[in-house]
Design an enzyme around this catalytic site. Structure first.
Site, PDB file in Angstrom:
ATOM      1  CG  ASP A   7      -3.344  36.193   9.491  1.00 38.37           C
ATOM      2  OD1 ASP A   7      -2.626  36.902  10.211  1.00 38.37           O
ATOM      3  OD2 ASP A   7      -3.486  34.967   9.659  1.00 38.37           O
ATOM      4  CG  HIS A  30       0.866  42.610  14.382  1.00 35.26           C
ATOM      5  ND1 HIS A  30       1.090  41.796  15.473  1.00 35.26           N
ATOM      6  CD2 HIS A  30       0.686  41.771  13.312  1.00 35.26           C
ATOM      7  CE1 HIS A  30       1.042  40.527  15.092  1.00 35.26           C
ATOM      8  NE2 HIS A  30       0.811  40.494  13.793  1.00 35.26           N
TER       9      HIS A  30
END
Length: 301
Positions: free
Chosen positions: A145, A216
């Site tokens: 992330d 994404h």
């Protein structure tokens, strides 16, 4: 020179506690909150002197800001609520946001107790979430992330207002996402990688031409009219227990515009309607907009 709250620019920690409050609408509560905000620089100075790598960061909600000041950050507005079928970004405003983070659970607990005791019955705790570092900075989906986070001095350029009364402050957006890990786990790794637009194990981003328009990374890697990357500073962390698991998404910016553009690209999609397929497996259940003032501003409150 305006001094930002150190927790905005500091690198990630091992553990965090995120607290959101609403403040009772009376003069006693207002005085208590102002006193707490004014004392935050003192608390942070004490933490710095102890060298424990702990950070207390506070921010005031867009709805509550006018209660504490007659002047307001120029771009402070409500959270940009969006909805596109199953893809949603709700607005759930609260008055105060407190982030406590360090590499030690006990330090965070002590800080939370101090905050709770200080604010007392003048506030209502809306939500408390415990964040933690998962493996090598991964989300619970198994992917790394925050790979596009700015580094070094560029972190301040991206996150902090540069001039004026609110220089050194930052526009903050917080969302709590709940993951559907059962559905996510049923996908082949190749489909998960297609959804993210990068490899899972070694975190290699696909070439732009090889990305799905719904990936994404495709939906969040945006350019401005001058061809420059649109950036935010993320401090997101996973959270979870036996009942729910997800991500606390935290965005700091010198302006709220970059975050709003990214969120719109994810939820509503591009000019062709291609939206973020990661949102088929995780759902935002909160969304709040705040401003985190500089140390100088808080001291003068």
């Amino acid at each position: 020179m305006s001094i930002p709250q150190p927790g905005i620019i500091a690198e990630s920690s091992q553990h965090a506690i995120y607290l959101s409050y609403n403040v009772k609408r009376n003069s006693e509560a207002l005085s208590s909150v102002k006193a707490f905000l004014k004392n935050v620089p003192v608390i942070q100075s004490r933490l710095d002197s102890l060298g424990n790598g702990a950070f207390l960061t506070v921010a005031v909600g867009s709805v509550y800001w006018h209660q504490i000041s007659t002047t307001q950050p120029a771009e402070l507005t409500a959270f940009p609520a969006l909805e596109n079928g199953i893809r949603v970004a709700p607005s759930t405003p609260t008055d105060l946001y407190v982030s406590i983070r360090s590499d030690s659970v006990d330090i965070n607990m002590d800080l939370m107790a101090e905050v709770q005791n200080t604010l007392g019955s003048n506030v209502t705790l809306i939500e408390e979430i415990r964040g933690f570092r998962y493996h090598d900075m991964r989300d619970l989906t198994g992917f790394v992330d925050g790979t596009e986070n700015p580094e070094g001095d560029h972190r301040a350029e991206v996150a902090l207002v540069g001039e004026g009364e609110f220089a050194g402050g930052s526009y903050l957006h917080v969302q709590r996402y709940e993951h559907d890990l059962e559905s996510w786990g049923s996908l082949p790794v190749s489909e998960q990688e297609k959804t993210y637009g990068r490899t899972k194990q070694d975190n290699v981003e696909f070439a732009s031409a090889d990305k799905s328009p719904h990936a994404h990374t495709k939906r969040t890697s945006l350019k401005d009219e001058n061809g420059q990357s649109i950036e935010i500073l993320r401090h997101s962390m996973p959270y979870g227990d036996a009942h729910r698991k997800g991500l606390v998404f935290i965005s700091f910016g010198a302006s709220p515009v970059p975050f709003t553009k990214m969120l719109t690209s994810m939820v509503m999609g591009d000019e062709h309607g291609d939206a973020d397929n990661l949102l088929l497996f995780t759902r935002a259940v909160t969304g709040s907009a705040y401003f985190a003032p500089s140390i100088n501003w808080l001291e003068q409150l």
